[in-house]
Design an enzyme around this catalytic site. Structure first.
Site, PDB file in Angstrom:
ATOM      1  N   THR A 171       0.850  -1.188   0.000  1.00 13.48           N
ATOM      2  CA  THR A 171       0.000   0.000   0.000  1.00 13.48           C
ATOM      3  C   THR A 171       0.891   1.245   0.000  1.00 13.48           C
ATOM      4  O   THR A 171       1.992   1.200   0.541  1.00 13.48           O
ATOM      5  CB  THR A 171      -0.840  -0.058   1.284  1.00 13.48           C
ATOM      6  N   VAL A 200     -13.023  -4.432   2.530  1.00 11.98           N
ATOM      7  CA  VAL A 200     -12.334  -3.142   2.549  1.00 11.98           C
ATOM      8  C   VAL A 200     -11.474  -3.098   3.811  1.00 11.98           C
ATOM      9  O   VAL A 200     -11.939  -3.472   4.893  1.00 11.98           O
ATOM     10  CB  VAL A 200     -13.336  -1.964   2.557  1.00 11.98           C
ATOM     11  N   ASP A 202      -8.325  -0.833   6.138  1.00  8.24           N
ATOM     12  CA  ASP A 202      -8.274   0.448   6.852  1.00  8.24           C
ATOM     13  C   ASP A 202      -7.959   1.632   5.963  1.00  8.24           C
ATOM     14  O   ASP A 202      -8.338   2.772   6.271  1.00  8.24           O
ATOM     15  CB  ASP A 202      -7.193   0.373   7.943  1.00  8.24           C
ATOM     16  N   THR A 222      -0.138   1.455   6.905  1.00  9.09           N
ATOM     17  CA  THR A 222      -0.103   0.262   6.068  1.00  9.09           C
ATOM     18  C   THR A 222       0.038  -0.940   6.990  1.00  9.09           C
ATOM     19  O   THR A 222       0.672  -0.852   8.040  1.00  9.09           O
ATOM     20  CB  THR A 222       1.071   0.300   5.069  1.00  9.09           C
ATOM     21  N   GLY A 223      -0.581  -2.044   6.597  1.00  7.43           N
ATOM     22  CA  GLY A 223      -0.464  -3.232   7.436  1.00  7.43           C
ATOM     23  C   GLY A 223      -1.725  -4.061   7.400  1.00  7.43           C
ATOM     24  O   GLY A 223      -2.514  -3.978   6.456  1.00  7.43           O
ATOM     25  N   GLY A 225      -5.041  -4.616   7.677  1.00  6.49           N
ATOM     26  CA  GLY A 225      -6.140  -3.654   7.704  1.00  6.49           C
ATOM     27  C   GLY A 225      -7.189  -3.917   8.762  1.00  6.49           C
ATOM     28  O   GLY A 225      -7.713  -2.978   9.378  1.00  6.49           O
TER      29      GLY A 225
END
Ligand code: ASP
Length: 305
Positions: A171, A200, A202, A222-223, A225
């Site tokens: 991301t 969806v 985060d 990022t990570g 979510g």
């Protein structure tokens, strides 16, 4: 005092020198450096932070080395479903989820923000808004790369319930403070490989993966979510800065620890209106970079850089 500053990420995960080929390492660094140039150009000319983060993220979206726009990861059906958000320190915000036809999802999120009627559009409606507002459209031939097809096939070979938690392909996000002391944040992603059910994460959720407030700071995440959503990460960091008076790094580390306690993993970038910046990650590496007025750009990938 810093005149302006820009900090970016291109995803966090199990990124080590053993995992990346020299070519992948070089391509990621070149992409990050090009993105910093695009954003710095805006900020050095006295442009707004919101303009700078959009310009920065557009470069990363067009770069197939990152999981956003061109080169985004694929859904279980082999398609792209792109999520993006942008927010200014005045707390104007725009976000889109599951869009399929806009070349630069961050530009669409920005169009939603500028339009002002709504904050968050999803799916077919967001695609229709994009076409109606004249944003550049793109198809599968632009978005889908052979490498992402290979990754999806590899994941699906493991079984229908396989879920990509490694997240070593990233991301993208940017946070900036402009000459006028305003901050902004933007994040853009393809989500996770093999995602289903309109999942969806985060990234496009205002307050989870993206947040900006001139009274506190701008944040992009990022990570994993799902855990970032459950920790309300980006807003939590801004709240700590604003209400507890913590510095950016302390606040980011505290909230990242909450993510880890929930079983998650990832990275965070923060910029304050005073130009302080922080980059924190719980993973082996994070594609990242920063540049400020009068300071040479810095680009890094691994944890020990
Ligand atoms: N946070 C993103 C998501 O869950 C993925 C990533 O950061 O790579 O969609």
């Amino acid at each position: 005092m810093t005149e302006w500053t820009l900090t970016i990420h291109g995803g966090a995960g199990g990124i080590t020198r053993e995992v990346l080929t020299p070519e992948q390492d070089a391509a990621a660094r070149a992409g990050l450096a090009a993105a910093l140039v695009a954003g710095a150009r805006v900020l050095a000319a006295g442009g707004a932070a919101v303009e700078a983060v959009a310009a920065t993220v557009i470069v990363l979206e067009d770069d197939p080395a990152f999981n956003s726009g061109r080169g985004a990861v694929l859904t279980s059906e082999g398609r792209v479903a792109l999520d993006a958000a942008i927010m200014g320190g005045d707390r104007r915000a725009g976000a889109v989820a599951g869009v399929t036809a806009t070349r630069n999802p961050v530009a669409l999120a920005r169009a939603v923000m500028e339009d002002g009627a709504h904050v968050f559009l999803a799916g077919g409606g967001a695609d229709a808004f994009s076409a109606a507002h004249g944003l550049e459209q793109a198809g599968e031939d632009w978005f889908v790369t052979a490498e992402r097809r290979r990754q999806l096939a590899e994941l699906q070979a493991k079984g229908a319930d396989a879920f990509d938690v490694e997240m070593k392909y990233g991301t993208v996000g940017a946070v900036a403070c402009d000459m006028h002391g305003h901050v902004a944040a933007a994040t853009s992603t393809g989500g996770v490989t093999g995602k289903r059910w309109g999942r969806v994460g985060d990234s496009p959720v205002i307050g989870a993966g993206t947040w900006a407030d001139d009274r506190a700071c701008a944040v992009s995440c990022t990570g994993s979510g799902e855990t970032f959503l459950r920790a309300g990460v980006a807003h939590a960091i801004a709240a700590r800065v604003r209400h507890l008076g913590e510095d950016a790094g302390t606040a980011a580390q505290a909230v990242l620890s909450e993510v880890v306690a929930l079983g998650g993993t990832g990275g965070i970038i923060v910029v304050t209106p005073a130009g302080d910046t922080a980059m924190r990650f719980s993973t082996r590496g994070m594609y990242r970079g920063t540049v400020s007025s009068g300071v040479a750009p810095y680009v890094a990938i691994y944890g020990d850089e």
